[in-house]
Design a protein around this motif. Structure first.
Motif, PDB file in Angstrom:
ATOM      1  N   ASP A  84       0.801  -1.227   0.000  1.00 43.35           N
ATOM      2  CA  ASP A  84       0.000   0.000   0.000  1.00 43.35           C
ATOM      3  C   ASP A  84       0.834   1.278   0.000  1.00 43.35           C
ATOM      4  O   ASP A  84       0.484   2.256  -0.665  1.00 43.35           O
ATOM      5  CB  ASP A  84      -0.921   0.021   1.230  1.00 43.35           C
ATOM      6  CG  ASP A  84      -2.102  -0.916   1.087  1.00 43.35           C
ATOM      7  OD1 ASP A  84      -2.252  -1.516   0.003  1.00 43.35           O
ATOM      8  OD2 ASP A  84      -2.872  -1.058   2.062  1.00 43.35           O
ATOM      9  N   LEU A  85       1.930   1.279   0.757  1.00 45.56           N
ATOM     10  CA  LEU A  85       2.666   2.523   0.990  1.00 45.56           C
ATOM     11  C   LEU A  85       4.059   2.546   0.382  1.00 45.56           C
ATOM     12  O   LEU A  85       4.759   3.548   0.488  1.00 45.56           O
ATOM     13  CB  LEU A  85       2.773   2.796   2.506  1.00 45.56           C
ATOM     14  CG  LEU A  85       1.457   2.901   3.274  1.00 45.56           C
ATOM     15  CD1 LEU A  85       1.732   3.231   4.740  1.00 45.56           C
ATOM     16  CD2 LEU A  85       0.539   3.950   2.664  1.00 45.56           C
ATOM     17  N   GLY A  86       4.479   1.458  -0.240  1.00 52.22           N
ATOM     18  CA  GLY A  86       5.813   1.420  -0.840  1.00 52.22           C
ATOM     19  C   GLY A  86       6.723   0.468  -0.097  1.00 52.22           C
ATOM     20  O   GLY A  86       6.493   0.124   1.064  1.00 52.22           O
TER      21      GLY A  86
ATOM     22  N   LEU B  32      -4.179   5.321  16.271  1.00 55.46           N
ATOM     23  CA  LEU B  32      -5.134   5.825  15.296  1.00 55.46           C
ATOM     24  C   LEU B  32      -4.422   6.631  14.202  1.00 55.46           C
ATOM     25  O   LEU B  32      -4.802   6.569  13.025  1.00 55.46           O
ATOM     26  CB  LEU B  32      -6.194   6.684  15.993  1.00 55.46           C
ATOM     27  CG  LEU B  32      -7.146   5.911  16.926  1.00 55.46           C
ATOM     28  CD1 LEU B  32      -8.103   6.871  17.630  1.00 55.46           C
ATOM     29  CD2 LEU B  32      -7.932   4.856  16.143  1.00 55.46           C
ATOM     30  N   PHE B  33      -3.374   7.342  14.596  1.00 56.80           N
ATOM     31  CA  PHE B  33      -2.569   8.067  13.606  1.00 56.80           C
ATOM     32  C   PHE B  33      -1.947   7.072  12.621  1.00 56.80           C
ATOM     33  O   PHE B  33      -1.948   7.302  11.397  1.00 56.80           O
ATOM     34  CB  PHE B  33      -1.487   8.872  14.317  1.00 56.80           C
ATOM     35  CG  PHE B  33      -0.581   9.644  13.395  1.00 56.80           C
ATOM     36  CD1 PHE B  33      -0.938  10.901  12.941  1.00 56.80           C
ATOM     37  CD2 PHE B  33       0.631   9.106  12.975  1.00 56.80           C
ATOM     38  CE1 PHE B  33      -0.104  11.618  12.077  1.00 56.80           C
ATOM     39  CE2 PHE B  33       1.464   9.799  12.125  1.00 56.80           C
ATOM     40  CZ  PHE B  33       1.096  11.066  11.671  1.00 56.80           C
ATOM     41  N   CYS B  34      -1.409   5.961  13.132  1.00 58.42           N
ATOM     42  CA  CYS B  34      -0.834   4.932  12.263  1.00 58.42           C
ATOM     43  C   CYS B  34      -1.887   4.358  11.320  1.00 58.42           C
ATOM     44  O   CYS B  34      -1.598   4.048  10.155  1.00 58.42           O
ATOM     45  CB  CYS B  34      -0.239   3.800  13.107  1.00 58.42           C
ATOM     46  SG  CYS B  34       1.268   4.230  14.014  1.00 58.42           S
ATOM     47  N   ALA B  35      -3.109   4.221  11.813  1.00 59.01           N
ATOM     48  CA  ALA B  35      -4.170   3.604  11.014  1.00 59.01           C
ATOM     49  C   ALA B  35      -4.590   4.457   9.824  1.00 59.01           C
ATOM     50  O   ALA B  35      -5.029   3.924   8.801  1.00 59.01           O
ATOM     51  CB  ALA B  35      -5.383   3.312  11.895  1.00 59.01           C
ATOM     52  N   VAL B  36      -4.455   5.775   9.927  1.00 62.79           N
ATOM     53  CA  VAL B  36      -4.944   6.659   8.859  1.00 62.79           C
ATOM     54  C   VAL B  36      -3.819   7.298   8.058  1.00 62.79           C
ATOM     55  O   VAL B  36      -4.085   8.052   7.125  1.00 62.79           O
ATOM     56  CB  VAL B  36      -5.849   7.771   9.447  1.00 62.79           C
ATOM     57  CG1 VAL B  36      -7.037   7.166  10.175  1.00 62.79           C
ATOM     58  CG2 VAL B  36      -5.059   8.695  10.379  1.00 62.79           C
ATOM     59  N   THR B  37      -2.564   7.007   8.409  1.00 62.71           N
ATOM     60  CA  THR B  37      -1.451   7.686   7.745  1.00 62.71           C
ATOM     61  C   THR B  37      -1.420   7.366   6.246  1.00 62.71           C
ATOM     62  O   THR B  37      -1.656   6.222   5.845  1.00 62.71           O
ATOM     63  CB  THR B  37      -0.114   7.279   8.402  1.00 62.71           C
ATOM     64  OG1 THR B  37       0.947   8.019   7.806  1.00 62.71           O
ATOM     65  CG2 THR B  37       0.157   5.805   8.201  1.00 62.71           C
TER      66      THR B  37
ATOM     67  N   ASP C  71       1.279   7.790   4.118  1.00 59.50           N
ATOM     68  CA  ASP C  71       2.560   7.373   3.538  1.00 59.50           C
ATOM     69  C   ASP C  71       3.450   6.744   4.599  1.00 59.50           C
ATOM     70  O   ASP C  71       3.185   6.817   5.804  1.00 59.50           O
ATOM     71  CB  ASP C  71       3.281   8.547   2.846  1.00 59.50           C
ATOM     72  CG  ASP C  71       3.643   9.664   3.810  1.00 59.50           C
ATOM     73  OD1 ASP C  71       4.409   9.410   4.758  1.00 59.50           O
ATOM     74  OD2 ASP C  71       3.163  10.793   3.605  1.00 59.50           O
ATOM     75  N   LEU C  72       4.527   6.141   4.127  1.00 58.14           N
ATOM     76  CA  LEU C  72       5.392   5.324   4.971  1.00 58.14           C
ATOM     77  C   LEU C  72       6.160   6.161   5.992  1.00 58.14           C
ATOM     78  O   LEU C  72       6.359   5.735   7.135  1.00 58.14           O
ATOM     79  CB  LEU C  72       6.365   4.536   4.093  1.00 58.14           C
ATOM     80  CG  LEU C  72       6.949   3.235   4.640  1.00 58.14           C
ATOM     81  CD1 LEU C  72       5.863   2.341   5.218  1.00 58.14           C
ATOM     82  CD2 LEU C  72       7.711   2.515   3.530  1.00 58.14           C
ATOM     83  N   ALA C  73       6.586   7.348   5.600  1.00 60.07           N
ATOM     84  CA  ALA C  73       7.345   8.202   6.517  1.00 60.07           C
ATOM     85  C   ALA C  73       6.487   8.602   7.718  1.00 60.07           C
ATOM     86  O   ALA C  73       6.959   8.604   8.861  1.00 60.07           O
ATOM     87  CB  ALA C  73       7.851   9.445   5.787  1.00 60.07           C
ATOM     88  N   LEU C  74       5.228   8.939   7.465  1.00 57.55           N
ATOM     89  CA  LEU C  74       4.331   9.295   8.565  1.00 57.55           C
ATOM     90  C   LEU C  74       3.999   8.075   9.425  1.00 57.55           C
ATOM     91  O   LEU C  74       3.811   8.202  10.640  1.00 57.55           O
ATOM     92  CB  LEU C  74       3.050   9.929   8.017  1.00 57.55           C
ATOM     93  CG  LEU C  74       3.194  11.345   7.460  1.00 57.55           C
ATOM     94  CD1 LEU C  74       1.872  11.833   6.873  1.00 57.55           C
ATOM     95  CD2 LEU C  74       3.674  12.308   8.544  1.00 57.55           C
ATOM     96  N   LEU C  75       3.935   6.906   8.810  1.00 57.00           N
ATOM     97  CA  LEU C  75       3.723   5.692   9.592  1.00 57.00           C
ATOM     98  C   LEU C  75       4.902   5.465  10.538  1.00 57.00           C
ATOM     99  O   LEU C  75       4.712   5.081  11.700  1.00 57.00           O
ATOM    100  CB  LEU C  75       3.545   4.487   8.675  1.00 57.00           C
ATOM    101  CG  LEU C  75       3.329   3.136   9.375  1.00 57.00           C
ATOM    102  CD1 LEU C  75       2.101   3.166  10.275  1.00 57.00           C
ATOM    103  CD2 LEU C  75       3.206   2.011   8.351  1.00 57.00           C
TER     104      LEU C  75
END
Length: 441
Positions: A43-45, A94-99, A101-105
């Protein structure tokens, strides 16, 4: 010796399950999220560094901030620290669930590790201050069981959630579960010790306390003797026996079952009245660890798979038996006013040593395989458990096992030395008792 005065109300029976729910989710966040990495990559690279930090970001901040939260909790109170950890963990998950891109995760996982450290540090301090006698012993036994359970079934839970709801569903589910702890937080006792006006911010005397150090050393030895195989035995079994993911999941139960039942058994043995001490249980654990790791060398002979279940069971027990005793022994060795700092040091030793040892083990195996396989890409695949190349993988595994055995023996020697120092100190007249007051609201 320190005398602690507590102004007590009856602790609710809901308090301990509430605390343990958060503890249970900490090892799941460490061991389980890695199973979602392939789905996250789709999903995110697939940037390898950023993907690795989905796991390492949590581990690194958890290890470092256990020390920070330990000091903070001694000053602001253990329940306040726990509430910060629970609330912050929900937000980070919850932040991880909606991030997007990979950097924000990665950022979300770093924040999750920071707040999980507050939970992992404050919970043993609350158990230590809120309970006495049998209830306190039982609390630490269940604390160890929660850690072992989360570590053992975390990958299965995360894998199931990923298959059913996607990787984002993993973080949502964890957030919902830990929100249950927040809803029940009113049942958690507020423990806070009154500190002397001249008390130091950080009490470095803990590091000169041989009884405390002998407890802290045990999870470091376990990192070498058990956690490395918990992490990389599936790779070896895949390489040598060609097992599928489903088969590996079943076989690994042999390694994790002892971690589930061991904590309660270990505590019961120590409290059975048969003269079994905590140190005796530590020695038993190390002996089982040595036998189990020596038995795993049988992989080199490609023995039938069922034979390996014997050393795997020994290793599981070596991890589980002292797991419900370590934190309680560490807390009992220090003044109540330093419970948070002591808990932080234990958790730092536990996770910090795991991260370092696992990293070194992986690097050693990869380097040894690379000396036998000329193609760098193929060498990486062989080190990751590619079936059909057992002849190239087994020599590296054998050297890795010998290194583990040497490290555990060194840990045993250090444990013996510390135990002797403790016994000598117990024979000397102690200092006058120091009275420290604490409140349990």
């Amino acid at each position: 010796m320190t005398t602690t005065l507590l102004t007590r109300r009856r602790v609710s029976p809901v308090a301990l399950p509430t605390l343990l729910l958060g503890v249970f989710l900490v090892p799941i966040s460490i061991a389980g999220v890695a199973t979602a990495l392939p789905s996250i990559a789709r999903d995110l690279g697939s940037d390898p560094v950023q993907l690795q930090w989905v796991v390492n970001g949590f581990n690194a901040t958890f290890a470092v901030f256990t020390l920070v939260w330990g000091v903070i909790s001694d000053h602001v109170g253990y329940k306040i620290t726990w509430l910060i950890g629970v609330t912050g963990s929900i937000a980070a998950l919850l932040f991880c669930a909606v991030t997007p891109d990979l950097a924000l995760l990665d950022l979300g996982r770093i924040l999750a590790g920071l707040f999980a450290a507050a939970i992992g540090t404050s919970t043993p301090a609350i158990i230590s201050g809120a309970y006495e006698g049998v209830a306190r012993t039982r609390g630490f036994a269940l604390f160890g069981t929660a850690l072992g359970l989360g570590l053992a079934i975390g990958p299965s839970i995360s894998g199931g959630l990923t298959a059913a709801f996607g990787w984002r569903g993993v973080f949502v589910a964890f957030a919902v579960l830990i929100a249950v702890s927040l809803v029940l937080s009113g049942f958690v006792p507020a423990v806070r010790h009154e500190r002397d006006p001249g008390a130091k911010i950080i009490d470095f005397r803990l590091l000169r306390n041989p009884r405390f150090l002998s407890a802290v050393l045990m999870p470091v030895i376990q990192a070498f003797g058990y956690i490395t195989l918990l992490t990389y035995l599936p790779v070896a079994l895949s390489s040598v026996y060609g097992l599928t993911a489903g088969q590996l999941a079943l076989v690994m139960i042999g390694l994790t079952l002892g971690a589930l039942v061991g904590p309660v058994v270990g505590v019961r043995l120590v409290n059975s009245g048969r003269g079994i001490s905590v140190h005796a249980m530590f020695y038993t654990s190390i002996a089982l660890m040595l036998l189990g790791n020596a038995g795993m060398l049988l992989i080199a002979a490609a023995v039938p798979l069922w034979v390996l279940l014997i050393p795997m069971a020994l290793l599981g027990l070596s991890f589980g038996l002292p797991l419900g005793l370590i934190d309680g022994a560490a807390m009992a060795a220090v003044p109540p006013t330093s419970s948070g700092s002591a808990s932080g040091l234990v958790q730092f030793a536990r996770l910090g040593s795991e991260a370092i040892v696992i990293g070194f083990y992986a690097a050693i195996i990869s380097a040894l395989v690379a000396t036998r396989v000329a193609d760098p890409r193929l060498a990486q695949e062989v080190a990751s458990g590619l079936p059909g190349h057992a002849a190239d993988y087994i020599p590296a595994f054998v050297i890795g096992q010998i290194a583990i055995l040497v490290a555990v023996v060194l840990g045993l020697i250090a444990t013996i030395v510390l135990h002797r120092v403790v016994r000598r100190s117990e024979r000397r007249p102690g200092d006058a008792p120091r009275r420290v007051s604490a409140t349990l609201d």
